[in-house]
Enzyme design. Structure first.
Site, PDB file in Angstrom:
ATOM      1  N   ASP A  67       0.827  -1.205   0.000  1.00  0.00           N
ATOM      2  CA  ASP A  67       0.000   0.000   0.000  1.00  0.00           C
ATOM      3  C   ASP A  67       0.863   1.258   0.000  1.00  0.00           C
ATOM      4  O   ASP A  67       2.017   1.245   0.425  1.00  0.00           O
ATOM      5  CB  ASP A  67      -0.967  -0.004   1.188  1.00  0.00           C
ATOM      6  CG  ASP A  67      -0.310  -0.470   2.468  1.00  0.00           C
ATOM      7  OD1 ASP A  67      -0.866  -1.361   3.124  1.00  0.00           O
ATOM      8  OD2 ASP A  67       0.787   0.043   2.798  1.00  0.00           O
ATOM      9  N   ASP A  69       1.026   5.279   1.006  1.00  0.00           N
ATOM     10  CA  ASP A  69       0.455   6.347   1.824  1.00  0.00           C
ATOM     11  C   ASP A  69       0.998   7.689   1.356  1.00  0.00           C
ATOM     12  O   ASP A  69       2.184   7.818   1.026  1.00  0.00           O
ATOM     13  CB  ASP A  69       0.818   6.141   3.301  1.00  0.00           C
ATOM     14  CG  ASP A  69       0.220   4.868   3.855  1.00  0.00           C
ATOM     15  OD1 ASP A  69      -0.765   4.377   3.279  1.00  0.00           O
ATOM     16  OD2 ASP A  69       0.753   4.346   4.864  1.00  0.00           O
ATOM     17  N   ASP A 145       7.009   6.348  13.887  1.00  0.00           N
ATOM     18  CA  ASP A 145       7.682   5.452  14.828  1.00  0.00           C
ATOM     19  C   ASP A 145       9.191   5.324  14.596  1.00  0.00           C
ATOM     20  O   ASP A 145       9.993   5.720  15.427  1.00  0.00           O
ATOM     21  CB  ASP A 145       6.975   4.089  14.907  1.00  0.00           C
ATOM     22  CG  ASP A 145       6.622   3.493  13.550  1.00  0.00           C
ATOM     23  OD1 ASP A 145       7.067   4.039  12.516  1.00  0.00           O
ATOM     24  OD2 ASP A 145       5.905   2.470  13.515  1.00  0.00           O
TER      25      ASP A 145
HETATM   26  P1  ATP Z   1       3.992  -2.347   6.402  1.00  0.00           P
HETATM   27  O1  ATP Z   1       5.054  -2.835   5.523  1.00  0.00           O
HETATM   28  O2  ATP Z   1       3.584  -3.329   7.391  1.00  0.00           O
HETATM   29  O3  ATP Z   1       2.822  -1.704   5.708  1.00  0.00           O
HETATM   30  P2  ATP Z   1       4.378   0.310   7.374  1.00  0.00           P
HETATM   31  O4  ATP Z   1       5.555   0.979   7.998  1.00  0.00           O
HETATM   32  O5  ATP Z   1       3.905   0.849   6.080  1.00  0.00           O
HETATM   33  O6  ATP Z   1       4.727  -1.216   7.267  1.00  0.00           O
HETATM   34  P3  ATP Z   1       1.772   0.943   8.314  1.00  0.00           P
HETATM   35  O7  ATP Z   1       1.018   0.362   9.456  1.00  0.00           O
HETATM   36  O8  ATP Z   1       1.255   0.798   6.945  1.00  0.00           O
HETATM   37  O9  ATP Z   1       3.223   0.329   8.422  1.00  0.00           O
HETATM   38  O10 ATP Z   1       2.003   2.473   8.684  1.00  0.00           O
HETATM   39  C1  ATP Z   1       2.379   3.459   7.749  1.00  0.00           C
HETATM   40  C2  ATP Z   1       3.282   4.503   8.405  1.00  0.00           C
HETATM   41  O11 ATP Z   1       2.589   5.149   9.468  1.00  0.00           O
HETATM   42  C3  ATP Z   1       4.541   3.946   9.048  1.00  0.00           C
HETATM   43  O12 ATP Z   1       5.568   3.786   8.108  1.00  0.00           O
HETATM   44  C4  ATP Z   1       4.849   4.991  10.082  1.00  0.00           C
HETATM   45  O13 ATP Z   1       5.474   6.122   9.495  1.00  0.00           O
HETATM   46  C5  ATP Z   1       3.479   5.419  10.555  1.00  0.00           C
HETATM   47  N1  ATP Z   1       3.018   4.626  11.706  1.00  0.00           N
HETATM   48  C6  ATP Z   1       2.298   3.480  11.685  1.00  0.00           C
HETATM   49  N2  ATP Z   1       2.033   3.028  12.903  1.00  0.00           N
HETATM   50  C7  ATP Z   1       2.599   3.911  13.758  1.00  0.00           C
HETATM   51  C8  ATP Z   1       2.661   4.009  15.182  1.00  0.00           C
HETATM   52  N3  ATP Z   1       2.121   3.078  15.963  1.00  0.00           N
HETATM   53  N4  ATP Z   1       3.325   5.062  15.709  1.00  0.00           N
HETATM   54  C9  ATP Z   1       3.882   6.008  14.920  1.00  0.00           C
HETATM   55  N5  ATP Z   1       3.852   5.955  13.597  1.00  0.00           N
HETATM   56  C10 ATP Z   1       3.230   4.926  13.003  1.00  0.00           C
HETATM   57 MG    MG Z   2       2.117   0.257   5.012  1.00  0.00          MG
END
Ligand code: ATP
Ligand code: MG
Length: 459
Positions: A67, A69, A145
């Site tokens: 995905d 963002d 994070d």
């Molecule tokens: P994945 O590969 O699992 O999608 P991801 O890093 O993209 O990993 P997501 O849950 O899609 O994880 O979150 C998108 C973004 O939002 C993260 O990269 C981070 O910048 C931010 N984020 C997500 N969860 C948190 C959290 N609990 N605290 C702070 N920032 C977060």
């Molecule tokens: Mg993601």
């Protein structure tokens, strides 16, 4: 080095680096069509628009994000005004979802780090329960994070913006929490699981100060909403890196916070065959995900909780309970206790119970029963589970082999084979009386033990 953040406030976290297109590997070609359209439309309307988070991280590492963002200085309402196919969601974080057929692009407004009272931020006991204070790119970066999750790909000139040293950490394959670890974990304990999961997925190491609080603060996960822990469990175990996530969870002492009964069973006398069952289940699941085959949470939870339920049923029988009763008490207790941590939806726990309840039936190799079992809609899952249990005993290994072979026979051949079999011994809990669970006592009562309020998963 920076000209980019003229419109930003003073840097809050060291140097703000702008890495020009010629000095990074992220190419527009690997960004999804929907995300590109969102980025360009926002840019053309005069807003800042950046790809952000996991997508930037994964693309810079040469991966294929699921995905995409987008972060922008447009407010959710301004985003909605630009896209017909847009809906606003979320309470804890207000977001816009722009929908292109099967693709959903998540668009978030840069979030601020300081609250001057004008925005909408709400903390309860140090935990962030609502955060709708808008801010600059740098402020948005520092409330994320990990440093590698706080890189922005700017559609204005295709540069990567780095306010937190994420590019260096990416190059060194290090996962580092932004800010003061203890405070960040108190704000949101699930970040501990995210650290372990992302380290496993990316094959990164977890920087010492980022990992140090796990032992001290791991128990905060007990207060995390069970619905969120269910979502996070699926990301840990059903996204292609299950085995690595499991091992990392165990190594960092976090398994017992999320799956306490599993962690205890892995230290019990039957640990060896149980470990094989769990690890083999996860390895098979990872292989299925890689091959684009469907996977189900039911199978995963059936494996993770098998030894706890088996041992508890055995204890019941040792105390003189009959097998059927011992079994159903054990199932209710193990599933009920797990539900306090991880809200596994009822449709999956029903399937878990079926997979378990079918195990004793594999021992009953009479003609009528064997044929009925083969026709059971859940036969395949229950049989796959039996195969994974082969390490428990020689008898089970033989049984699994028998059922494997049975499926290769036609009706007559199987009937003949069954006719020649001796009557099987009742070798395990419930082997004589397939545990028929008395289902729904009262609906409302069950809801409170097995499912968390749906509102808690709203972000
Ligand atoms: P994945 O590969 O699992 O999608 P991801 O890093 O993209 O990993 P997501 O849950 O899609 O994880 O979150 C998108 C973004 O939002 C993260 O990269 C981070 O910048 C931010 N984020 C997500 N969860 C948190 C959290 N609990 N605290 C702070 N920032 C977060
Ligand atoms: Mg993601």
């Amino acid at each position: 080095m920076t000209s980019k953040n003229d419109d930003e406030s003073t840097p809050v976290h060291g140097v703000f680096r702008v890495i020009p297109r010629s000095e990074h590997s992220l190419s527009r070609k690997s960004i999804s069509a929907g995300a590109l359209r969102v980025l360009y439309r926002l840019h053309e309307a005069g807003f800042r628009a950046c790809l952000v988070g996991g997508a930037v991280r994964d693309l810079l590492l040469g991966g294929h994000p699921k995905d995409f963002d987008v972060a922008t200085n447009a407010t959710p309402e301004e985003v909605r005004a630009l896209f017909r196919n847009c809906r606003l969601i979320g309470r804890r974080f207000r977001l816009a979802h722009v929908v292109f057929g099967r693709e959903i692009v998540e668009v978030a407004t840069f979030r601020g780090s300081s609250d001057d009272g004008s925005g909408d931020r709400h903390l309860v006991d140090g935990r962030l329960v609502r955060d709708n204070v808008y801010g600059t790119i740098e402020e948005d970066a520092v409330r994320r994070d990990f440093t590698v999750n706080a890189l922005y790909y700017d559609i204005a000139d295709f540069s990567v913006l780095d306010a937190v040293g994420g590019m260096d950490d990416l190059q060194h394959r290090v996962l580092r929490l932004i800010g003061e670890p203890e405070q960040r974990y108190r704000e949101d304990p699930v970040r501990m699981l995210r650290a372990v999961r992302l380290a496993a997925k990316l094959e990164f190491s977890i920087e010492a100060a980022t990992a140090e609080p796990f032992a001290r603060l791991g128990s905060l996960l007990g207060e995390a909403p069970p619905a969120r822990l269910f979502d996070e469990s699926l990301k840990m175990f059903l996204a292609g890196h299950g085995l690595a996530s499991f091992r990392a969870l165990e190594r960092y002492g976090l398994l017992e916070q999320v799956f306490p009964a599993t962690a205890r069973a892995l230290r019990s006398p039957n640990a060896a065959s149980f470990r094989t069952l769990v690890e083999q289940t996860l390895a098979n699941t990872d292989a299925r995900v890689r091959a684009d085959k469907p996977v189900t949470p039911a199978f995963l939870f059936a494996a993770l909780l098998w030894e706890p339920v088996r041992a508890l049923a055995q204890t019941g029988m040792d105390k003189g309970e009959d097998a059927g009763a011992a079994w159903s008490h054990a199932v209710a207790r193990v599933i009920g206790e797990q539900a306090q941590r991880v809200a596994v939806p009822r449709r999956f726990t029903i399937a878990v119970e079926e997979i378990w309840a079918m195990q004793p039936r594999f021992h009953q190799r009479t003609k009528k029963r064997a044929f009925r079992l083969l026709e059971h809609p859940r036969f395949r899952a229950a049989y796959d589970f039996l195969v994974l249990r082969a390490g428990e005993s020689d008898e089970l290994a033989e049984l699994a082999q028998w059922w494997t072979q049975a499926q290769s026979l036609n009706h007559e051949e199987l009937a003949q084979q069954l006719a020649g079999l001796p009557t099987p011994p009742a070798a395990e809990p419930g082997a004589t009386a397939p545990a028929k669970r008395k289902r729904p006592r009262r609906r409302r009562k069950r809801k409170s033990t097995s499912a968390a309020p749906a509102t808690e998963s709203s972000d």
